[in-house]
Design an enzyme around this catalytic site. Structure first.
Site, PDB file in Angstrom:
ATOM      1  N   THR A 299      16.240   3.642  11.986  1.00  0.00           N
ATOM      2  CA  THR A 299      15.433   2.806  12.772  1.00  0.00           C
ATOM      3  C   THR A 299      14.595   3.435  13.868  1.00  0.00           C
ATOM      4  O   THR A 299      13.633   2.815  14.584  1.00  0.00           O
ATOM      5  CB  THR A 299      16.448   1.992  13.770  1.00  0.00           C
ATOM      6  OG1 THR A 299      17.349   2.820  14.563  1.00  0.00           O
ATOM      7  CG2 THR A 299      17.476   1.083  12.961  1.00  0.00           C
ATOM      8  N   LYS A 300      14.466   4.761  13.873  1.00  0.00           N
ATOM      9  CA  LYS A 300      13.868   5.398  15.108  1.00  0.00           C
ATOM     10  C   LYS A 300      13.230   6.755  14.146  1.00  0.00           C
ATOM     11  O   LYS A 300      13.651   7.215  13.195  1.00  0.00           O
ATOM     12  CB  LYS A 300      14.523   6.035  16.199  1.00  0.00           C
ATOM     13  CG  LYS A 300      14.984   4.699  16.977  1.00  0.00           C
ATOM     14  CD  LYS A 300      15.726   5.309  18.135  1.00  0.00           C
ATOM     15  CE  LYS A 300      16.388   4.207  19.042  1.00  0.00           C
ATOM     16  NZ  LYS A 300      17.031   4.549  20.225  1.00  0.00           N
TER      17      LYS A 300
ATOM     18  N   ASP B 201       0.976  -1.216   0.102  1.00  0.00           N
ATOM     19  CA  ASP B 201      -0.011  -0.134   0.019  1.00  0.00           C
ATOM     20  C   ASP B 201       0.883   1.130   0.054  1.00  0.00           C
ATOM     21  O   ASP B 201       1.257   1.666   1.060  1.00  0.00           O
ATOM     22  CB  ASP B 201      -0.952  -0.172   1.277  1.00  0.00           C
ATOM     23  CG  ASP B 201      -1.865   1.181   1.334  1.00  0.00           C
ATOM     24  OD1 ASP B 201      -1.698   2.116   0.714  1.00  0.00           O
ATOM     25  OD2 ASP B 201      -3.086   0.925   1.971  1.00  0.00           O
TER      26      ASP B 201
ATOM     27  N   ARG C 173      21.557   8.895  13.186  1.00  0.00           N
ATOM     28  CA  ARG C 173      21.401   9.975  14.241  1.00  0.00           C
ATOM     29  C   ARG C 173      21.440  11.240  13.851  1.00  0.00           C
ATOM     30  O   ARG C 173      21.925  11.796  12.450  1.00  0.00           O
ATOM     31  CB  ARG C 173      22.573   9.604  15.270  1.00  0.00           C
ATOM     32  CG  ARG C 173      23.922  10.052  14.734  1.00  0.00           C
ATOM     33  CD  ARG C 173      25.268  10.031  15.896  1.00  0.00           C
ATOM     34  NE  ARG C 173      26.414  10.484  15.241  1.00  0.00           N
ATOM     35  CZ  ARG C 173      26.953  11.520  15.161  1.00  0.00           C
ATOM     36  NH1 ARG C 173      25.995  12.447  15.773  1.00  0.00           N
ATOM     37  NH2 ARG C 173      28.174  11.895  14.768  1.00  0.00           N
TER      38      ARG C 173
ATOM     39  N   HIS D 215       9.557  -9.657  10.056  1.00  0.00           N
ATOM     40  CA  HIS D 215       9.172 -11.115  10.487  1.00  0.00           C
ATOM     41  C   HIS D 215       9.395 -11.231  12.103  1.00  0.00           C
ATOM     42  O   HIS D 215      10.241 -10.453  12.528  1.00  0.00           O
ATOM     43  CB  HIS D 215      10.189 -11.968   9.751  1.00  0.00           C
ATOM     44  CG  HIS D 215       9.899 -12.332   8.467  1.00  0.00           C
ATOM     45  ND1 HIS D 215       8.814 -13.148   7.842  1.00  0.00           N
ATOM     46  CD2 HIS D 215      10.816 -11.567   7.198  1.00  0.00           C
ATOM     47  CE1 HIS D 215       9.195 -12.917   6.491  1.00  0.00           C
ATOM     48  NE2 HIS D 215      10.009 -12.092   6.330  1.00  0.00           N
TER      49      HIS D 215
ATOM     50  N   ALA E  44      23.627   9.542   2.751  1.00  0.00           N
ATOM     51  CA  ALA E  44      23.738   8.140   1.816  1.00  0.00           C
ATOM     52  C   ALA E  44      24.108   7.214   2.762  1.00  0.00           C
ATOM     53  O   ALA E  44      25.000   7.166   3.571  1.00  0.00           O
ATOM     54  CB  ALA E  44      24.489   8.497   0.768  1.00  0.00           C
TER      55      ALA E  44
ATOM     56  N   SER F 280      20.866   8.057  -1.285  1.00  0.00           N
ATOM     57  CA  SER F 280      21.301   6.636  -2.074  1.00  0.00           C
ATOM     58  C   SER F 280      21.608   5.733  -1.072  1.00  0.00           C
ATOM     59  O   SER F 280      22.273   5.914   0.097  1.00  0.00           O
ATOM     60  CB  SER F 280      22.272   6.649  -3.120  1.00  0.00           C
ATOM     61  OG  SER F 280      21.723   7.552  -4.080  1.00  0.00           O
TER      62      SER F 280
END
Length: 585
Positions: free
Chosen positions: A169-170, A80, A184, A118, A164, A146
């Site tokens: 992750t946050k 989606d 960061r 997963h 790049a 990139s």
């Protein structure tokens, strides 16, 4: 650059050249590509001047590409995926799962936005683990370099730049420049290069930003900065108000639309009246105030006293006088207050509420879906109480004898003393339904009639806990409804108690700074992202502008700076009671 004789691969890899350089043969091939996508499986919408490379693997459940957006060669797009205007998915990029992009998002080649995951339980092989998905949200004006990876559940807010090779992750707040694995914050994009690093090295504060690694400054520290931002915003909004109203007036009919391309609605006309009153101090300039009022008054059904949507049949009243949901229930609020701002009123009482008996009302209150749909229950109370309010203003009975008193009696005896609210949290959305329903309920009842709310301190505890829920208040996930439904209870309860006042003011100051940056010059405020993808979303329009103008005032008032704005809500979100109700409590 000269156009090659064989341009098949050129535009797949350099789609930004397509609009100006493609041959008729290549345009015909692209049209066939679009046709296959539109006729294939899944829901596909392609805006004007979009391009999808022939070699891109595009197998969506949903694909909505905004105007002038493209998918380049060998990109892999599934799930989606929805983009705003001017978005680019460059060669070899992977976009999978539930991914939402704002306007002007640039995704560099070989990057991956992976909105699924997963399980990792040790009792099953990985290939048998269940797949989960929380989705990825990218704001407006974001550049992702990139070879970047963005993992599931992340929100990258407006104006960010991701270097790049970063692994995000946050969540990242607006204007962040980030890099690294894990990514960061390097600096604020508005700072000069090196300013943030110098501040970090010296332990100080970068110009225009918070101390390195800390939360935003205390409101007292940033009061002078907020004054300047509020003053500049108010001046800009007043200067641009006529343009944003013009933008949302439909040619020919003279009706108002929430945003260009939308259908005209009664609410849009009312929002235009509220915005004009706030920013211009008068009715929308397209018509005299009396003509605006005449058009709105003519919409009321004289039999029920309710106002249907344009072209709809007269509303069918519910068991206690009002429909359970729908436009006509909200029109009790927005049309009534728009008429009030125009110096007018409904032509007829809301008869279906005027005849509601106390017994029937109490039975219906007990049957409302408080446990799992507290917002819907609270909104019904809001509409019913507001209809009673208009009936009193017209000089008629609010409802059958004793019904209004029964409403407040039931609310007082059914408020939860642990949360101060009506309803319960749900596993899916936490306290969202409960808090949002509390705002609607108390707006139309206690606040509108000038009565104190029960358990004000417990309400503040509940609301501040809810405001930390990242499902609704992570950077980039806030929308007008959710922020309004926190600030109004905090503001309302602050009139009764100083409980956790510093925390409430700190939250308001942070939200105020973020809110002011959502303004789009000449177009107003967007409502903000919705989890279900419905409604006005990220496109600036009348509903978002009307709501955020009120939110900005409430936030500013809680931190003691509302006078800087030079406006004060007088309609739906007015801070004063609309009509003190003697004898109702």
């Amino acid at each position: 650059m000269n156009q090659p004789e064989n341009d098949d691969g050129l535009f797949d890899h350099c789609p930004w050249l397509y609009a100006e350089q493609a041959s008729e043969r290549r345009r015909a091939a692209q049209e066939q590509r679009r046709k296959r996508l539109l006729e294939g499986a899944g829901s596909v919408r392609l805006g004007e001047n979009c391009f999808v490379a022939e070699t891109a693997a595009v197998y969506p459940d949903v694909l909505h590409l905004g105007d002038r957006s493209y998918i380049a060669a060998h990109a892999y797009v599934t799930g989606d995926v929805r983009t705003g205007a001017d978005c680019t998915i460059n060669p070899f990029t992977v976009v999978r799962g539930t991914v939402t992009l704002g306007d002007g998002v640039r995704i560099g080649a070989h990057s991956s936005l992976l909105a699924f995951n997963h399980g990792t339980s040790p009792d099953l092989p990985v290939h048998q683990q269940p797949v989960t998905s929380r989705g990825i949200t990218i704001g407006d004006d974001v550049w992702i370099g990139s070879h970047v990876v963005v993992v599931d559940g992340v929100t990258i807010s407006d104006h960010c730049v991701i270097g790049a090779g970063a692994v995000v992750t946050k969540d990242l707040p607006a204007w962040t420049v980030a890099a690294g694995n894990p990514a960061r914050r390097i600096r604020d994009r508005r700072e000069a290069r090196g300013a943030a690093q110098r501040a970090e090295a010296s332990g100080g504060v970068a110009p225009g930003g918070a101390a390195s690694g800390s939360e935003a400054p205390h409101p007292a520290q940033e009061g002078s900065a907020l004054v300047g931002e509020l003053s500049a915003f108010a001046t800009a909004a007043r200067t641009q108000a006529a343009d944003l109203l013009d933008r949302c007036r439909q040619p020919g009919t003279g009706r108002y639309v929430d945003r260009p391309g939308a259908e005209p609605t009664v609410r849009a006309h009312c929002d235009a009246v509220e915005i004009a009153d706030l920013l211009l101090g008068k009715a929308p300039p397209h018509l005299p105030a009396a003509e605006h009022a005449a058009r709105l008054r003519a919409l009321q059904d004289p039999v029920t006293g309710l106002v249907p949507e344009y072209g709809a049949a007269p509303p069918v009243p519910g068991p206690a006088g009002l429909p359970e949901d729908g436009a006509s229930a909200y029109h009790v609020l927005c049309v009534g207050y728009a008429l009030d701002l125009l110096g007018s009123s409904f032509a007829h009482p809301v008869h279906t509420v005027r005849t509601t008996t106390a017994d029937r009302l109490v039975r219906h209150l007990a049957e409302l879906p408080w446990r799992d749909r507290a917002w819907h229950a609270g909104s019904w109370v809001d509409s019913w109480a507001t209809a009673a309010h208009w009936n009193l203003r017209l000089g008629t009975e609010a409802a059958a004898p004793g019904a209004l008193e029964a409403l407040f009696g039931w609310l007082h005896t059914h408020a939860d003393p642990w949360t101060g609210m009506w309803g319960s949290p749900t596993p899916e959305s936490g306290r969202l339904q409960m808090v949002n329903g509390y705002y609607r309920l108390t707006r139309g009842s206690f606040a509108q009639f000038g009565l104190p709310v029960p358990y004000a301190e417990r309400v503040i505890d509940t609301v501040l806990d809810h405001a930390r829920d990242p499902r609704h208040f992570a950077p980039g996930r806030e929308n007008a409804c959710n922020v309004l439904d926190v600030i109004h209870p905090l503001w309302l309860c602050a009139r009764q108690t100083s409980h956790r006042a510093e925390e409430a003011r700190s939250w308001a100051a942070n939200q105020l700074t973020a809110a002011l940056r959502r303004w789009h010059p000449g177009r107003g405020f967007p409502f903000g992202p919705r989890p279900d993808g419905t409604g006005p979303g990220r496109e600036p329009g009348l509903q978002g502008t009307e709501m955020w103008l009120a939110i900005v005032w409430l936030l500013a008032d809680l931190v003691g700076l509302a006078d800087v704005l030079g406006y004060r809500p007088r309609g739906i979100h007015r801070p004063e009671p609309a009509l003190p109700a003697e004898g109702t409590a």
